[in-house]
Design an enzyme around this catalytic site. Structure first.
Site, short mmCIF file in Angstrom:
data_model
loop_
_atom_site.label_atom_id
_atom_site.label_comp_id
_atom_site.label_asym_id
_atom_site.label_seq_id
_atom_site.Cartn_x
_atom_site.Cartn_y
_atom_site.Cartn_z
N CYS A 1 5.41 0.95 21.23
CA CYS A 1 5.73 2.20 21.91
C CYS A 1 4.67 2.54 22.95
O CYS A 1 3.50 2.19 22.81
CB CYS A 1 5.88 3.36 20.94
SG CYS A 1 7.13 3.14 19.69
N ARG B 1 3.59 -3.89 25.21
CA ARG B 1 3.43 -3.41 23.84
C ARG B 1 4.68 -3.66 22.99
O ARG B 1 4.63 -3.57 21.77
CB ARG B 1 3.13 -1.90 23.87
CG ARG B 1 1.81 -1.56 24.55
CD ARG B 1 1.70 -0.07 24.81
NE ARG B 1 1.51 0.69 23.59
CZ ARG B 1 0.33 1.06 23.11
NH1 ARG B 1 -0.77 0.71 23.73
NH2 ARG B 1 0.25 1.77 22.01
N TRP C 1 9.94 1.48 20.27
CA TRP C 1 10.20 0.36 19.34
C TRP C 1 10.81 0.99 18.10
O TRP C 1 10.19 1.79 17.42
CB TRP C 1 8.89 -0.36 19.03
CG TRP C 1 9.06 -1.65 18.27
CD1 TRP C 1 9.41 -2.86 18.78
CD2 TRP C 1 8.83 -1.84 16.87
NE1 TRP C 1 9.42 -3.81 17.77
CE2 TRP C 1 9.08 -3.21 16.59
CE3 TRP C 1 8.46 -1.01 15.81
CZ2 TRP C 1 8.96 -3.76 15.32
CZ3 TRP C 1 8.35 -1.55 14.54
CH2 TRP C 1 8.59 -2.90 14.31
N ASN D 1 5.04 8.36 19.41
CA ASN D 1 4.72 7.08 18.79
C ASN D 1 4.36 7.33 17.33
O ASN D 1 3.65 8.29 17.03
CB ASN D 1 3.51 6.42 19.47
CG ASN D 1 3.80 6.00 20.89
OD1 ASN D 1 4.94 5.99 21.32
ND2 ASN D 1 2.76 5.64 21.62
N GLY D 2 4.77 6.45 16.43
CA GLY D 2 4.38 6.59 15.03
C GLY D 2 5.57 6.84 14.12
O GLY D 2 6.73 6.69 14.51
N GLU E 1 -1.41 -20.79 12.61
CA GLU E 1 -1.29 -20.09 13.89
C GLU E 1 -0.28 -20.79 14.79
O GLU E 1 0.50 -20.13 15.49
CB GLU E 1 -2.66 -20.01 14.56
CG GLU E 1 -2.67 -19.41 15.96
CD GLU E 1 -2.25 -17.96 16.02
OE1 GLU E 1 -2.08 -17.44 17.15
OE2 GLU E 1 -2.06 -17.32 14.96
N LYS F 1 3.12 -19.03 16.30
CA LYS F 1 3.45 -18.96 17.73
C LYS F 1 4.86 -19.49 17.99
O LYS F 1 5.63 -18.92 18.77
CB LYS F 1 2.43 -19.76 18.56
CG LYS F 1 1.09 -19.10 18.67
CD LYS F 1 1.18 -17.84 19.52
CE LYS F 1 0.10 -16.84 19.15
NZ LYS F 1 0.30 -16.14 17.89
N GLU G 1 7.45 -16.97 16.71
CA GLU G 1 7.42 -15.71 17.45
C GLU G 1 8.23 -15.77 18.73
O GLU G 1 8.97 -14.83 19.05
CB GLU G 1 5.98 -15.33 17.81
CG GLU G 1 5.18 -14.68 16.71
CD GLU G 1 3.79 -14.30 17.19
OE1 GLU G 1 3.38 -13.16 16.94
OE2 GLU G 1 3.10 -15.14 17.79
N HIS H 1 3.84 -31.11 -3.30
CA HIS H 1 4.03 -30.01 -4.25
C HIS H 1 5.17 -29.08 -3.82
O HIS H 1 5.19 -27.92 -4.23
CB HIS H 1 2.73 -29.23 -4.42
CG HIS H 1 1.61 -30.05 -5.00
ND1 HIS H 1 1.62 -30.48 -6.31
CD2 HIS H 1 0.47 -30.51 -4.44
CE1 HIS H 1 0.52 -31.18 -6.53
NE2 HIS H 1 -0.19 -31.22 -5.42
N LYS I 1 3.42 -5.48 20.55
CA LYS I 1 2.07 -5.98 20.78
C LYS I 1 1.06 -5.32 19.85
O LYS I 1 0.29 -5.97 19.17
CB LYS I 1 1.67 -5.75 22.24
CG LYS I 1 0.29 -6.28 22.61
CD LYS I 1 0.25 -7.79 22.50
CE LYS I 1 -1.10 -8.35 22.86
NZ LYS I 1 -1.16 -9.80 22.61
#
Length: 610
Positions: A2, A27, A75, A100-101, A483, A487, A490, A506, A605
């Site tokens: 947001c 963001r 968002w 926002n929030g 990581e 990526k 995402e 395993h 973000k």
């Protein structure tokens, strides 16, 4: 997550608000909107579930113009990404509000308001705040906002304006960042200084519980009290330069590509001024704090968590200090054993990640007051709330999928490792010179990895048609595999997961067949022969291997073994090289699949809500 931009000015601020939203697109959002008070004294609003560019066209077509207004990228949390749920929210044609929030007690407040006859047109928690402000408005917007926020539980950054006080905008923050920008006959509020790049360089960073009031000629800050009053306070004005070139793409196709290629400079900038390995690089009080430390707890989310996992290998092997790494969003909700001699290290790109801030406060509540932030934003809440800090100098990171923030975090964590190693008598003067020289050479080494982009694009052409992928690494390269998998998922939306290669038999080996690409990080280290055995297990099941090795790894390509060689083996620091190769793989795979690389679906973000 947001974005807020608000202004009170003597000129038409619509272009400033819209440009601010464009700068905050990084963001993450799924709707956006703007409301201004026009010359007729009424709100004129535009909203869309498309991109900011669409909102700009809509505002132009409707000729939105006014000196006071608020704008927002949303968002979705409460309510689907629909126009009726897009901000700004308006109550009784009098109060307009962006938020926002998350408001945790919105349901009970909504029930209360409905019983009083208030009608709701959205599914959001935000509309509750707008109606509350309207209920409490008796001619003074500041007082109404103060009373309204005293009723709220949860996190918020707010900007509010009112047709009955048409030159006033009021902002408030609790758990969500908000800054005040100071201009000439105009003042601003925003969730990020980047939104006001080129507009002003004079900022006041609101602290937790602050309420701000701006008009064209004044800017005041108050402290909100529990009983709904606003008490004046003073806050320091800071000069912050957020330049246009911070968000300029230049010759690159996407911000993510630009930021991958900025890593050599970002790491060099992060190391600038480090003449030697001394505690003082983490703050004036670092030496006295570090001497009390016998163990380390690292807290982070997502990519920052993986940086912490990498650091654990360094800290225990090089510095000989026990290290635990916790996912911040989980740590605060479990019963753990606190240690007074433990340094709590919090890692965050933005310094505003809600889960990490909450985990920090939880650690403090358990009596652990030796705290350190590794962060890219010097003015962030995380830096403000820790005793010590190291500011990475990655610059603005616009792409949602973190790249240069990760590698600069690793550089800072390696420095911290060397400091503890030296203080614990495990770093000779010769070792210090050698290791620091190796760290300084990392930017040049990464340049050599970036030169492999054409070869990596060949891998990406194959990956683009896959739906699943497995990433393998051993030792310190297991977090790198994690990581790399993150990526890929995402930005390409390919399901990917990472495992320590020794865990194949395993469970994950059951997934391996000819359609499952297996990415392997294979440097020439002491685990290489073990890793080769794991790769043989994949080959025996018909799996196809995509191997990132180095010159000494002695892995030869074959029909089902595709190999890209990095130019050099870089020992302890090799994670910084291998992760760049995996970033390029994810980026180019996403390009081939045609996804929105910089703004992947459903992601944001800076995650400022829980």
């Amino acid at each position: 997550m947001c974005g807020i931009v608000a202004a009170s000015s003597r000129r038409n601020i619509t272009p400033i608000l819209l440009e601010g939203l464009r700068r905050l697109e990084y963001r993450g959002y799924d709707s956006c909107g703007i409301a201004v008070i026009e010359s007729d004294g009424a709100f004129h609003r535009a909203r869309t579930v498309q991109r900011v560019a669409s909102l700009i066209r809509q505002a132009d077509e409707e000729k939105l113009s006014g000196g006071v207004g608020i704008a927002h990228t949303r968002w979705a949390t409460h309510g689907a990404p629909e126009v009726r749920n897009a901000h700004p929210m308006i109550s009784h044609d009098t109060i307009a509000l962006v938020h926002n929030g998350i408001i945790e007690n919105y349901a009970e407040l909504k029930a209360e308001l409905v019983s009083e006859g208030y009608e709701f047109t959205s599914q959001t928690d935000t509309e509750v705040i707008a109606h509350l402000v309207y209920r409490y408005f008796e001619g003074n917007l500041l007082d109404a906002v103060a009373k309204a926020v005293s009723r709220l539980r949860g996190s918020f950054g707010l900007a509010v304006c009112c047709t009955k006080q048409p030159d006033v905008v009021v902002g408030a923050r609790r758990g969500s960042p908000l800054v005040m920008g100071l201009g000439d006959k105009e003042n601003f509020l925003a969730s990020d200084v980047l939104a006001l790049a080129g507009v002003t360089e004079r900022f006041i960073f609101l602290e937790e519980g602050d309420i701000a009031e701006i008009t064209p000629d004044s800017a005041r800050i108050f402290r909100a009290t529990e009983d709904g009053r606003a008490v004046p306070v003073d806050r320091e004005v800071k000069i912050v330069s957020a330049h246009d070139n911070d968000v300029a793409l230049g010759p690159y196709r996407h911000y993510m590509q630009k930021e991958i290629f900025e890593q050599p400079r970002a790491i060099a900038d992060t190391l600038e001024g480090v003449a030697g390995i001394t505690p003082s690089i983490f703050g004036a009080d670092a030496e006295s704090v570090f001497r009390k430390v016998n163990r380390i707890l690292i807290l982070g989310c997502g990519t920052s968590f993986y940086a912490g996992l990498t650091a654990k290998y360094w800290l225990e092997a090089i510095a000989g200090i026990p290290c635990d790494v916790e996912i911040a969003s989980e740590y605060r909700y479990r019963v753990s054993v606190p240690h007074e001699d433990q340094l709590v290290v919090c890692i965050s790109q933005s310094g505003e990640t809600s889960d990490t801030l909450s985990a920090l406060e939880h650690a403090k509540s358990l009596g652990m007051h030796m705290t350190l932030a590794i962060c890219n934003v010097a003015t962030s809440a995380l830096v403000h709330n820790t005793k010590l800090h190291y500011i990475t100098r990655a610059g603005a990171e616009i792409g949602v999928a973190s790249t240069k923030a990760f590698t600069t975090q690793l550089a800072a964590l390696y420095l911290m490792t060397l400091v503890f190693a030296k203080m614990r008598g495990r770093l000779t003067p010769e070792d210090e010179v050698t290791r620091l020289a190796s760290l300084r050479h990392v930017p040049a080494a990464i340049q050599s990895v970036l030169a492999l982009e054409p070869q990596i694009m060949g891998f990406a052409d194959i990956f683009a048609s896959k739906q699943n992928a497995l990433f393998l690494g051993r030792g310190i390269h297991y977090p790198v595999a994690l990581e790399g998998a993150l990526k890929l998922k995402e930005i390409s939306y390919i399901h990917a997961e990472a495992y320590p290669a020794g865990e194949l038999k395993h469970g994950p080996l059951a997934l391996v067949d000819s359609s499952m690409p297996v990415v392997t990080v294979a440097p020439n280290d002491r685990l290489l022969e073990k890793l080769k055995a794991n790769m043989a297990e994949v080959s025996a099941r018909g799996g196809e291997l995509y191997v990132f090795a180095d010159a000494g790894s002695s892995i030869d390509p074959s029909d089902r073994m595709h190999v890209i060689r990095l130019p050099e083996n870089y020992g302890d620091l090799s994670p910084l090289l291998y992760v760049v190769a995996l970033q390029l793989l994810a980026y180019h795979t996403a390009i081939v699949r045609g996804t929105d690389v910089d703004k992947p679906r459903n992601l944001a973000k800076s995650v400022t809500v829980e």
